[in-house]
Design a protein around this motif. Structure first.
Motif, PDB file in Angstrom:
ATOM      1  N   LEU A   1     -14.811 -28.223  -3.947  1.00 36.21           N
ATOM      2  CA  LEU A   1     -15.820 -29.246  -4.235  1.00 36.21           C
ATOM      3  C   LEU A   1     -17.070 -28.618  -4.858  1.00 36.21           C
ATOM      4  CD1 LEU A   1     -15.955 -31.714  -1.192  1.00 36.21           C
ATOM      5  CD2 LEU A   1     -15.487 -32.263  -3.573  1.00 36.21           C
TER       6      LEU A   1
ATOM      7  N   SER B   1     -16.540 -27.762  -8.397  1.00 34.54           N
ATOM      8  CA  SER B   1     -16.519 -28.961  -9.246  1.00 34.54           C
ATOM      9  C   SER B   1     -17.926 -29.365  -9.679  1.00 34.54           C
ATOM     10  CB  SER B   1     -15.822 -30.129  -8.533  1.00 34.54           C
ATOM     11  OG  SER B   1     -16.668 -30.689  -7.542  1.00 34.54           O
ATOM     12  N   ARG B   2     -18.925 -28.888  -8.964  1.00 32.95           N
ATOM     13  CA  ARG B   2     -20.329 -29.153  -9.309  1.00 32.95           C
ATOM     14  C   ARG B   2     -21.023 -27.890  -9.839  1.00 32.95           C
ATOM     15  NH1 ARG B   2     -23.128 -33.860  -6.863  1.00 32.95           N
ATOM     16  NH2 ARG B   2     -21.455 -35.340  -6.460  1.00 32.95           N
TER      17      ARG B   2
ATOM     18  N   ASN C   1     -17.430 -38.662   2.450  1.00 38.04           N
ATOM     19  CA  ASN C   1     -17.360 -38.974   1.022  1.00 38.04           C
ATOM     20  C   ASN C   1     -17.764 -37.714   0.261  1.00 38.04           C
ATOM     21  OD1 ASN C   1     -18.795 -39.675  -1.585  1.00 38.04           O
ATOM     22  ND2 ASN C   1     -17.871 -41.660  -1.092  1.00 38.04           N
ATOM     23  N   ASP C   2     -16.832 -37.187  -0.540  1.00 40.02           N
ATOM     24  CA  ASP C   2     -17.066 -35.923  -1.254  1.00 40.02           C
ATOM     25  C   ASP C   2     -18.333 -35.962  -2.112  1.00 40.02           C
ATOM     26  OD1 ASP C   2     -14.685 -35.166  -0.127  1.00 40.02           O
ATOM     27  OD2 ASP C   2     -13.543 -35.170  -2.004  1.00 40.02           O
ATOM     28  N   ASN C   3     -18.505 -37.035  -2.870  1.00 36.86           N
ATOM     29  CA  ASN C   3     -19.657 -37.110  -3.772  1.00 36.86           C
ATOM     30  C   ASN C   3     -20.967 -37.188  -3.007  1.00 36.86           C
ATOM     31  OD1 ASN C   3     -18.468 -36.867  -6.333  1.00 36.86           O
ATOM     32  ND2 ASN C   3     -17.784 -38.997  -6.246  1.00 36.86           N
ATOM     33  N   LYS C   4     -20.995 -37.971  -1.929  1.00 38.45           N
ATOM     34  CA  LYS C   4     -22.227 -38.061  -1.139  1.00 38.45           C
ATOM     35  C   LYS C   4     -22.565 -36.714  -0.520  1.00 38.45           C
ATOM     36  CE  LYS C   4     -22.150 -42.961  -0.087  1.00 38.45           C
ATOM     37  NZ  LYS C   4     -21.945 -44.003   0.915  1.00 38.45           N
TER      38      LYS C   4
ATOM     39  N   MET D   1     -21.741 -33.695  -1.655  1.00 34.45           N
ATOM     40  CA  MET D   1     -22.194 -32.756  -2.682  1.00 34.45           C
ATOM     41  C   MET D   1     -23.566 -33.149  -3.249  1.00 34.45           C
ATOM     42  SD  MET D   1     -20.058 -30.494  -2.242  1.00 34.45           S
ATOM     43  CE  MET D   1     -20.783 -29.343  -3.386  1.00 34.45           C
ATOM     44  N   ASP D   2     -23.868 -34.441  -3.277  1.00 40.06           N
ATOM     45  CA  ASP D   2     -25.218 -34.866  -3.674  1.00 40.06           C
ATOM     46  C   ASP D   2     -26.252 -34.299  -2.701  1.00 40.06           C
ATOM     47  OD1 ASP D   2     -24.208 -36.320  -5.813  1.00 40.06           O
ATOM     48  OD2 ASP D   2     -24.396 -38.274  -4.816  1.00 40.06           O
ATOM     49  N   ARG D   3     -25.939 -34.363  -1.412  1.00 40.97           N
ATOM     50  CA  ARG D   3     -26.869 -33.835  -0.397  1.00 40.97           C
ATOM     51  C   ARG D   3     -26.957 -32.309  -0.490  1.00 40.97           C
ATOM     52  NH1 ARG D   3     -30.961 -35.937   1.391  1.00 40.97           N
ATOM     53  NH2 ARG D   3     -30.796 -35.330   3.566  1.00 40.97           N
TER      54      ARG D   3
ATOM     55  N   GLU E   1     -26.732 -30.592  -3.239  1.00 37.78           N
ATOM     56  CA  GLU E   1     -27.619 -30.319  -4.374  1.00 37.78           C
ATOM     57  C   GLU E   1     -29.081 -30.550  -4.004  1.00 37.78           C
ATOM     58  OE1 GLU E   1     -25.785 -32.678  -7.500  1.00 37.78           O
ATOM     59  OE2 GLU E   1     -24.665 -30.910  -8.192  1.00 37.78           O
TER      60      GLU E   1
END
Length: 196
Positions: A18, A21-22, A110-113, A115-117, A119
């Motif tokens: 993950l 991916s970012r 949630n993977d995106n949530k 990874m947003d945190r 960042e």
């Protein structure tokens, strides 16, 4: 750098994927003890920031105990902690957040949530690192350089500073040059911006 501390290989691998991916570099640790050893031996803060994804329940040193160690060393600003747990409960989450954890996620998340945190935590870590660097530079100034610095920040000219401190203009110029060098700036405007 994202530091993944989890005793499950599959989770560490998934989180590392993950992160990639970012475009976030990561390092993984299978236990809290291994992370602490790394922290004590060869740890360097990343200029892009640092964040820890920390499993709450691990064999050996638990995530909450590791967090307490980091908090006692006042490292959680430079190393924000996001807890991960499959067995979380609301009181545990509230308690860790009150004690300074950056966030708390229950598995599955949630993977995106997540990874947003991550960042956001990395950005916070970068800010804390920049602030720490400025404080280190300020600490390197002599008492006289601090006096000159304060007057520069008030917009005083060299002649006024010399008169106020009872020193020659040449001495003020030397102090000013040392201040700019130590603070890694070229102008008074940059200096003021750094210390605002």
């Amino acid at each position: 750098m994202l530091h993944i501390v989890d005793d499950e290989d599959v989770i560490r691998d998934a989180l590392a994927w993950l992160a990639r991916s970012r475009s976030i570099n990561s390092s993984s640790y299978e236990s809290g003890e291994k992370f602490l050893i790394s922290l004590d031996k060869n740890f360097h803060y990343d200029v892009d920031g640092d964040c820890i994804l920390l499993d709450v329940r691990m064999s050996g040193l638990s995530g909450t105990t590791l967090f307490e160690v980091l908090a006692s060393k006042q490292l959680t600003k430079r190393l924000p902690v996001i807890f991960l747990t499959g067995h979380g409960d609301v009181p545990m989450a509230v308690d860790t957040l009150k004690r300074g954890a950056f966030d708390f996620f229950e598995k599955p998340f949630n993977d995106n949530k997540l990874m947003d945190r991550v960042e956001e935590a990395l950005a916070l870590s970068r800010q804390a690192g920049a602030l720490a660097a400025v404080h280190e530079r300020l600490a390197s100034l002599s008492a006289r350089e601090r006096e000159v610095l304060d007057l520069i920040l008030l917009g005083k000219m060299n002649k006024v500073i010399a008169d106020k401190l009872g020193i020659s203009m040449r001495t003020v110029e030397v102090h000013r040059a040392h201040i700019f060098d130590k603070m890694k700036v070229k102008t008074a405007v940059e200096l003021a911006g750094l210390l605002k």
